[in-house]
Each structure stands twice: as structure tokens, then as C-alpha cells.
Design a protein around this motif. Structure first.
Motif, PDB file in Angstrom:
ATOM      1  N   GLU A 126      -2.638   6.911  11.813  1.00 45.86           N
ATOM      2  CA  GLU A 126      -1.701   7.006  12.925  1.00 45.86           C
ATOM      3  C   GLU A 126      -1.580   5.679  13.669  1.00 45.86           C
ATOM      4  O   GLU A 126      -0.481   5.246  14.031  1.00 45.86           O
ATOM      5  CB  GLU A 126      -2.142   8.112  13.881  1.00 45.86           C
ATOM      6  N   ARG A 127      -2.714   5.027  13.902  1.00 47.83           N
ATOM      7  CA  ARG A 127      -2.713   3.774  14.662  1.00 47.83           C
ATOM      8  C   ARG A 127      -1.955   2.670  13.945  1.00 47.83           C
ATOM      9  O   ARG A 127      -1.157   1.940  14.542  1.00 47.83           O
ATOM     10  CB  ARG A 127      -4.157   3.326  14.899  1.00 47.83           C
ATOM     11  N   ASP A 128      -2.192   2.540  12.626  1.00 48.48           N
ATOM     12  CA  ASP A 128      -1.584   1.447  11.861  1.00 48.48           C
ATOM     13  C   ASP A 128      -0.324   1.869  11.118  1.00 48.48           C
ATOM     14  O   ASP A 128       0.200   1.109  10.315  1.00 48.48           O
ATOM     15  CB  ASP A 128      -2.608   0.890  10.864  1.00 48.48           C
ATOM     16  N   LYS A 129       0.116   3.111  11.364  1.00 44.20           N
ATOM     17  CA  LYS A 129       1.331   3.632  10.724  1.00 44.20           C
ATOM     18  C   LYS A 129       1.237   3.512   9.201  1.00 44.20           C
ATOM     19  O   LYS A 129       2.127   2.962   8.543  1.00 44.20           O
ATOM     20  CB  LYS A 129       2.574   2.912  11.258  1.00 44.20           C
ATOM     21  N   LEU A 130       0.165   4.045   8.664  1.00 42.45           N
ATOM     22  CA  LEU A 130      -0.090   4.009   7.232  1.00 42.45           C
ATOM     23  C   LEU A 130       0.253   5.350   6.593  1.00 42.45           C
ATOM     24  O   LEU A 130       0.132   6.407   7.218  1.00 42.45           O
ATOM     25  CB  LEU A 130      -1.562   3.680   6.965  1.00 42.45           C
ATOM     26  N   ASP A 131       0.654   5.299   5.334  1.00 41.90           N
ATOM     27  CA  ASP A 131       0.972   6.524   4.600  1.00 41.90           C
ATOM     28  C   ASP A 131      -0.210   7.005   3.766  1.00 41.90           C
ATOM     29  O   ASP A 131      -0.288   8.192   3.439  1.00 41.90           O
ATOM     30  CB  ASP A 131       2.174   6.294   3.674  1.00 41.90           C
ATOM     31  N   LEU A 132      -1.099   6.096   3.412  1.00 40.77           N
ATOM     32  CA  LEU A 132      -2.258   6.476   2.595  1.00 40.77           C
ATOM     33  C   LEU A 132      -3.485   5.697   3.053  1.00 40.77           C
ATOM     34  O   LEU A 132      -3.452   4.466   3.120  1.00 40.77           O
ATOM     35  CB  LEU A 132      -1.976   6.208   1.110  1.00 40.77           C
ATOM     36  N   VAL A 133      -4.530   6.424   3.396  1.00 43.43           N
ATOM     37  CA  VAL A 133      -5.811   5.829   3.776  1.00 43.43           C
ATOM     38  C   VAL A 133      -6.881   6.414   2.869  1.00 43.43           C
ATOM     39  O   VAL A 133      -6.954   7.633   2.701  1.00 43.43           O
ATOM     40  CB  VAL A 133      -6.158   6.117   5.250  1.00 43.43           C
ATOM     41  N   SER A 134      -7.684   5.551   2.285  1.00 43.28           N
ATOM     42  CA  SER A 134      -8.692   6.006   1.329  1.00 43.28           C
ATOM     43  C   SER A 134     -10.041   5.367   1.616  1.00 43.28           C
ATOM     44  O   SER A 134     -10.117   4.197   2.004  1.00 43.28           O
ATOM     45  CB  SER A 134      -8.254   5.660  -0.100  1.00 43.28           C
TER      46      SER A 134
END
Length: 398
Positions: free
Chosen positions: A171-179
Motif C-alpha cells: 500500500e505504501r509503495d503502490k506495489l502490485d506484488l510483494v514477495s
């Protein structure tokens, strides 16, 4: 004639020694600082509160995981997540009672209402079993309203704040995929020799700094912990777009990034893999499952990889003990750079620094396992996992 032969051998040795050292200079300084693992440790990231916590559906494909699924389910039930969280366990035709063990674990954790156990659908042509199970979880009733999907393996025990941390980053970095790559066991001798190199080689292929950069095409992910935005999954055409992929995690990350989404890959000690490897054969099978797939089932790339591993990892050791006065220091310098870049990985696993010098031995094993991977593919047994050969038939992959 003997003088000419000796001169030719010396010249070849010198050339190879120089090439090997140059390779290590490039890897050390120009490969995205992949070896600086502390920079990618999510455990030390800043914690922030969100105004709104999106709904999340956790999806766990499980096949013959009775030994570990209970601890996985209990760790998911204990997630300290302020938003709505539902869990879907997809029992992919297990023969060891995985589904029943998962159900009992959910009841014991007081999470029966939040945990759904699904029986896996019949394997469809063109799909790998894991991806079909993941697709079934995505389509389940409890996942319909979720803004994010959290894919995790059935042999991972997560810390209570794992979902909170990856959701905050997304949410903070406006990412679509975090792993996050979970911490593997390093208790047995084979694990200590070969598991840290697995992380080292993986990060070399997919430098986290490059994965996070929107200016680079490199994208990697670890299947044990992937948080994926629903909108991003829909944008790439759903899991059906990668349904036949053996290396599904990295392929998924690549598809998301290619579609314009942001991705991030990190490490953690808080999420721990429960899988153990007590023999070299077990780790050989782990490597052989995807090594030839990584090479696109190409014999030419296989030959280049075997030669490259020899020059990069084994030649420095050979040259270090050479009697040739110029070759010896070049080999020693290459081996030293190798050990220096591997040391942070060794320390990440809290092992003795002396293991840093053992990377060439591990590389030799990985080279052999890569060859085994190719042979198994040629014999129609590629991508072996839980009794299934997941790699496509040879004729369709050429």
C-alpha cells in the motif's frame, strides 16, 4: 614442440584466470549488489499503520503436506492483521490426509469460520497441479471480495506480523506484488553446504534491487510468500495466463511487471520453511526440478551454463593451487571475491564465516544437479514434484 605446447597451456590458463577474475569483478560491482542481503531484509523495515486495511484471501495449495500443514494453518490463523482475512486450503489430491490435518488445525486454532478446506479439482490439460489449485482458491467463495491474494506454501510457518508487513509495503509503495523468501532450514550438513547457495544463486539471477526498479525488466518472486493485488492479476489475464509454468512464482512476477505493475522481493527470518533436507539426494531433486526449465529446455544454454559454472566457480580454486606464478594470484583474487560476496548470505543463516570458502564445492553440486535436470527432462520426467512430472513434453518445448 614441448616448448610450444607448454606455452599454449600457460597462455590458456592465463586467459581463463583473467576471464574468471573479470567475471567476479562484474558480479561484485555490476550485478545489482545482489549479495548485500541485509539491504533486502524485510524484518528491519519501518512499520507503518494504514488508514484502511484491504481484505485479503490467503490461498494455500497443498499436496501431501500432512507433516507441515498444521503449523502453516495455525500460523495463518494467528496473523495480527486488522483487516478482513480469509484462508483457503486447496487439498491437491493428497494421499496422506493433508486436508483432514488442516481441518483439525483450524479447529484447534479457533479459526474454523475463517479457514475453508477445498478438495482439489481434477488436473486439467495444460495446467500444473499447483497453479490449478491456486486458481481454484482464487475462484472460491471466500476470495470473491478480496482486494489482495496472499499465496503461500503449505510448508511455511509465518510470524504473526507477516501479512501486516507485506500489506503495508504494497500500500505504501503502490506495489502490485510483494514477495518474501522464507528462511530455510540449515541443520544437516547437506543443508549447510547447499541451502545458502540456493539463496545466493537465486538472488544473482533476480537481484532484488533490479526487481524493485521500474526501469528494469528483471522480476523475481518466492512462491512461499506472494501478496498480489487482485487488479494486477486480472490485468495479466489471471493465473490461466501462466497455467503451464513450472517456475510459476518468477513467471507471475514477470507478467505483473510487464503489465506495468510494481514488484518487490525481500528476505525474512520470521517466515520459516518447515521442509528439511537430510540427504544430498533430496537437495539434488530440489534443484533438478526447475534447473533445466530455467534454461528454457535448451541444450545450447545447458552447455553454456555448465561451461560458465566451471570457469566462474571451479577454475578459481584450481588456479589458486597452480604453480604458475601469474595464474595463482589471479585465481586467489577471484576466489576471494567469491567468498566475500557469499559471506553476507552465510551470516544471514547465522553460520560460521568459514562456510564462505565452500561455495565452489556447492557450485560443483549445482552443476551436476543441472545436468541431472536436463537428463530427466529428456527422459520425460522433467519438473518432478510430489509424484508429478510437470515439465511439458519434449516435442512441445522445442
Amino acid at each position: 614442440m614441448e616448448i610450444e605446447t607448454e606455452w599454449g597451456v600457460n597462455s590458456l590458463a592465463l586467459i581463463l584466470a583473467v576471464v574468471s577474475l573479470l567475471i567476479w569483478i562484474v558480479l561484485t560491482f555490476l550485478r545489482g549488489a545482489f549479495w548485500q542481503v541485509l539491504a533486502f531484509n524485510d524484518d528491519i523495515s519501518k512499520q507503518e499503520l494504514l488508514e484502511k486495511w484491504p481484505g485479503v484471501a490467503t490461498i494455500v495449495p497443498a499436496r501431501n503436506e500432512a507433516d507441515t500443514i498444521a503449523r502453516t494453518v495455525e500460523s495463518l490463523a494467528k496473523q495480527d492483521y486488522p483487516g478482513e482475512l480469509r484462508v483457503v486450503i486447496v487439498d491437491d489430491h493428497s494421499e496422506d490426509g493433508t486436508g483432514k490435518v488442516a481441518l483439525v488445525a483450524a479447529e484447534r486454532a479457533g479459526a474454523s469460520e475463517r479457514v475453508l478446506i477445498l478438495r482439489g479439482a481434477a488436473l486439467e490439460n495444460g495446467w500444473t497441479g499447483k497453479l490449478l489449485a491456486m486458481q481454484q482458491g482464487v475462484e472460491s467463495s471466500v476470495a470473491r471480495e478480496a482486494e489482495y491474494f496472499w499465496f503461500t506454501d503449505a510448508d511455511i510457518e509465518h510470524a504473526p506480523d507477516t501479512l501486516r508487513r507485506v500489506e503495508q509495503r504494497a500500500e505504501r509503495d503502490k506495489l502490485d506484488l510483494v514477495s518474501l523468501m522464507a528462511l530455510s532450514q540449515v541443520n544437516s550438513f547437506p543443508e549447510r553446504l547447499l541451502i545458502p547457495p540456493f539463496l545466493y544463486f537465486f538472488l544473482k539471477l533476480y537481484p532484488p534491487g533490479w526487481t524493485a526498479s521500474r526501469k528494469r525488466k528483471t522480476a523475481g518472486a518466492a512462491g512461499g510468500c506472494i501478496l498480489l493485488r487482485r487488479a494486477a492479476l486480472e490485468r495479466i489475464g489471471g493465473l490461466g495466463a501462466i497455467r503451464a509454468e513450472v517456475i510459476d512464482d518468477c513467471t507471475l512476477a514477470k507478467a505483473v511487471k510487464r503489465s506495468g505493475g510494481g514488484t518487490w522481493l525481500g528476505l525474512t527470518r520470521k517466515s520459516v520453511s518447515l521442509r528439511t533436507y537430510t540427504t544430498f539426494t533430496e537437495i539434488q531433486d530440489l534443484i533438478a526440478r526447475t534447473a533445466f526449465t530455467q534454461l528454457g529446455y535448451s541444450g545450447l544454454l545447458l552447455a553454456g551454463t555448465l561451461l560458465g559454472m566451471l570457469i566462474t566457480y571451479l577454475m578459481p580454486v584450481i588456479f589458486t593451487f597452480s604453480a604458475r606464478p601469474v595464474v595463482c594470484p589471479l585465481g586467489l583474487a577471484a576466489w576471494a571475491l567469491m567468498a566475500v560476496t557469499y559471506l553476507p548470505t552465510v551470516r544471514f543463516y547465522r553460520m560460521s564465516p568459514l562456510w564462505a570458502a565452500a561455495l565452489p564445492a556447492a557450485a560443483a553440486f549445482y552443476t551436476y544437479a543441472t545436468w541431472v535436470s536436463a537428463v530427466r527432462y529428456w527422459l520425460g520426467r522433467g519438473g518432478q514434484w510430489k509424484g508429478r512430472a510437470q515439465a511439458p513434453a519434449k516435442s512441445s518445448a522445442q
